[in-house]
Scaffold this active site. Structure first.
Site, PDB file in Angstrom:
ATOM      1  N   LYS A  51     -13.953  -4.362   8.520  1.00 16.03           N
ATOM      2  CA  LYS A  51     -13.106  -4.051   9.673  1.00 16.03           C
ATOM      3  C   LYS A  51     -13.747  -3.073  10.654  1.00 16.03           C
ATOM      4  O   LYS A  51     -13.365  -3.017  11.833  1.00 16.03           O
ATOM      5  CB  LYS A  51     -11.765  -3.502   9.195  1.00 16.03           C
ATOM      6  CG  LYS A  51     -10.839  -4.541   8.589  1.00 16.03           C
ATOM      7  CD  LYS A  51     -10.245  -5.439   9.666  1.00 16.03           C
ATOM      8  CE  LYS A  51      -9.144  -6.331   9.105  1.00 16.03           C
ATOM      9  NZ  LYS A  51      -8.488  -7.126  10.156  1.00 16.03           N
ATOM     10  N   SER A 305     -15.040  -9.021   1.197  1.00 16.19           N
ATOM     11  CA  SER A 305     -14.651  -8.369   2.454  1.00 16.19           C
ATOM     12  C   SER A 305     -14.209  -6.924   2.325  1.00 16.19           C
ATOM     13  O   SER A 305     -14.086  -6.243   3.341  1.00 16.19           O
ATOM     14  CB  SER A 305     -13.531  -9.177   3.125  1.00 16.19           C
ATOM     15  OG  SER A 305     -12.382  -9.227   2.292  1.00 16.19           O
TER      16      SER A 305
END
Length: 510
Positions: A51, A305
């Protein structure tokens, strides 16, 4: 069109803060699946998730006035950390609205990066609505977690690195999806540069907003979402990501909680790192793809992720892993209630590792045993075991897929309820509840149900997840059953299932 993102991705100047993460060969899982599996290690970013790429790229586009006023975002945690870390680097004040169910490790990390945290709502969408209200009240600039061109371009740099790191053949790439920013950026780049690579989006079964949108041909809002994989617990796919993904992905794969837990274990065994549920999601999808399509000898890439999870959640993950890998079977077996029956049963099981063995006396004629055993993955060993026991004369019920058995029965010790007085017209009804786990949630639940009907069974276990699971039996007069269900239907934020006819309950507790 998606190709317009290529220049944005190439122009993203994020590497004074974000890092180029390695593409690691996963030896153990590759051997087991008979495919070459690689993991893109976004868990190694400074904030332990991808992110930071999109958040930092978006902040770099702000003018001086916007930077001076400050920024705000809504996030389940990883976008929050990426934004707070990036804002601190640029000297910008950042306010982050987070769901109250966000793991504490993420909340504290945001605060550690200098972000001002506002906890609101139980899921991302509720936090996002509150963030928009604060935008108006405080004149802040909103930084979306996924529905923004610059954010999508920042996330797309993952694909740019991946293709540069692996110029040889790639058969398929598996990307986790919440709001869709990472998948949109990556899919746009991959399909423009190397269109022969298949791209699959992966979602949790209980938060499959992209799958629903693809089926409907338009974005839809899910009535509710599961929050085990809190990083992808989104009710509606982003507008811009959906526009891109419609033209760039080859399919959507969904994975359940047990499959995600098994993928977390797989990543640990190959990397000695612990992925969060959303971080292991794409590997769970990759494994499901291999199983369903029977592919061999291919090069498959999953995006690891993120690694932001609470330590106490690992207990629950560990419990569910063996079932997710199809390495444990849970059976209810009926034995004759006579001396030597247990010894004979254990001999009939053969040389198998028993993981669970629960029993309490119920009658003079038969004993119901709750037993867990390790089996070889794949399902055939499990089926052969059940068949062999049936052939030896046992009554066998396979409870491996029974949610109540996995979450409650295996932890309960007690036995059958006493026979109710028929003259009173009482019935025992069993219900399973789920609701967001946070301080005071259990007391609030008890306040809702206490004092109305006699509670004859209650089981709650804090397993470190973002939601609570409770099993409750109530003794209810037959004349009040309709009122009971009306009451339950109107409980706020509580999902429930009537488990009265569940065979696990009938065998061990009713």
């Amino acid at each position: 069109m998606p190709h317009t993102y290529i220049k944005r991705i190439l122009d993203a100047r994020i590497y004074d803060l974000a890092v180029e993460t390695p593409l690691d060969f996963a030896k153990s899982i590759s051997t087991r699946l008979d495919n070459r599996v690689l993991l893109k290690r976004e868990d190694l970013q400074p904030v332990f998730s991808f992110k930071i790429r999109g958040a930092y790229n978006r902040l770099l586009q702000l003018n001086d006035e916007q930077k001076a006023r400050g920024v705000i975002a809504a996030s389940a945690g990883n976008h929050a950390q990426g934004l707070a870390y990036s804002a601190q680097h640029l000297g910008i004040d950042a306010t982050i609205v987070m769901p109250r169910t966000t793991p504490a490790i993420k909340v504290e990390a945001v605060r550690g990066y200098g972000g001002h945290v506002v906890l609101h709502g139980d899921v991302f969408d509720e936090a996002a609505a509150h963030a928009q209200q604060l935008v108006t009240e405080r004149n802040l600039t909103y930084i979306p977690p996924y529905d923004d061109a610059d954010v999508i371009a920042g996330q797309g740099t993952v694909a740019m690195e991946l293709l540069r790191q692996h110029p040889a053949n790639i058969d398929a790439v598996f990307i986790p999806v919440g709001g869709g920013g990472l998948a949109a950026g990556m899919a746009a780049y991959i399909k423009f540069v190397r269109p022969g690579i298949k791209v699959y989006a992966v979602e949790p079964e209980d938060a499959a907003c992209l799958h629903a949108a693809m089926q409907a041909g338009e974005r839809v809002i899910l009535p509710e979402v599961g929050i085990f994989a809190d990083g992808v617990a989104v009710k509606q796919i982003g507008e811009e990501p959906f526009r891109i993904l419609q033209d760039t992905i080859d399919g959507v794969i969904t994975a359940n909680t047990d499959e995600i837990c098994a993928a977390i274990k797989d990543i640990f065994e190959d990397t000695r790192s612990i992925a969060e549920p959303a971080g292991a999601l794409s590997l769970a999808g990759l494994k499901k793809y291999v199983a369903e399509h029977g592919v061999h000898g291919q090069t498959l890439i999953a995006i690891d992720s993120g690694a932001n999870t609470n330590f106490d959640r690992l207990r629950y993950i560990s419990e569910r892993t063996e079932i997710g890998e199809q390495r444990e079977v849970i059976l209810a077996v009926t034995l004759p209630e006579k001396p030597g029956a247990y010894r004979t049963f254990c001999e009939d099981l053969g040389r198998r590792n028993i993981t669970e063995f629960n029993y309490r006396y119920a009658s003079d004629s038969a004993a119901h045993v709750f037993v867990g055993m390790q089996v070889a993955p794949g399902g055939s060993d499990r089926r052969e075991l059940v068949t062999r026991l049936v052939d030896k004369g046992y009554q066998v019920l396979d409870l491996t897929e029974n949610e109540m058995a996995k979450g409650h029965i295996r932890h309960l010790v007690g036995g059958h309820a006493p026979v109710l007085d028929s003259q009173l017209g009482l019935e025992e009804r069993l219900f399973r509840f789920e609701f967001p786990e946070r301080p005071g949630a259990l007391v609030k639940f008890l306040n809702h149900i206490a004092g109305r009907w006699n509670i004859s069974l209650f089981h709650y276990r804090n397993h470190g997840s973002a939601f609570a699971r409770i099993l409750v039996a109530m003794q209810v007069p037959s004349s009040e059953l309709e009122g009971l269900y009306t009451f339950l239907d109107n409980l706020p934020t509580y999902r429930y299932w009537d488990e009265t006819d569940n065979p696990a309950y009938q065998l061990f507790l009713a």
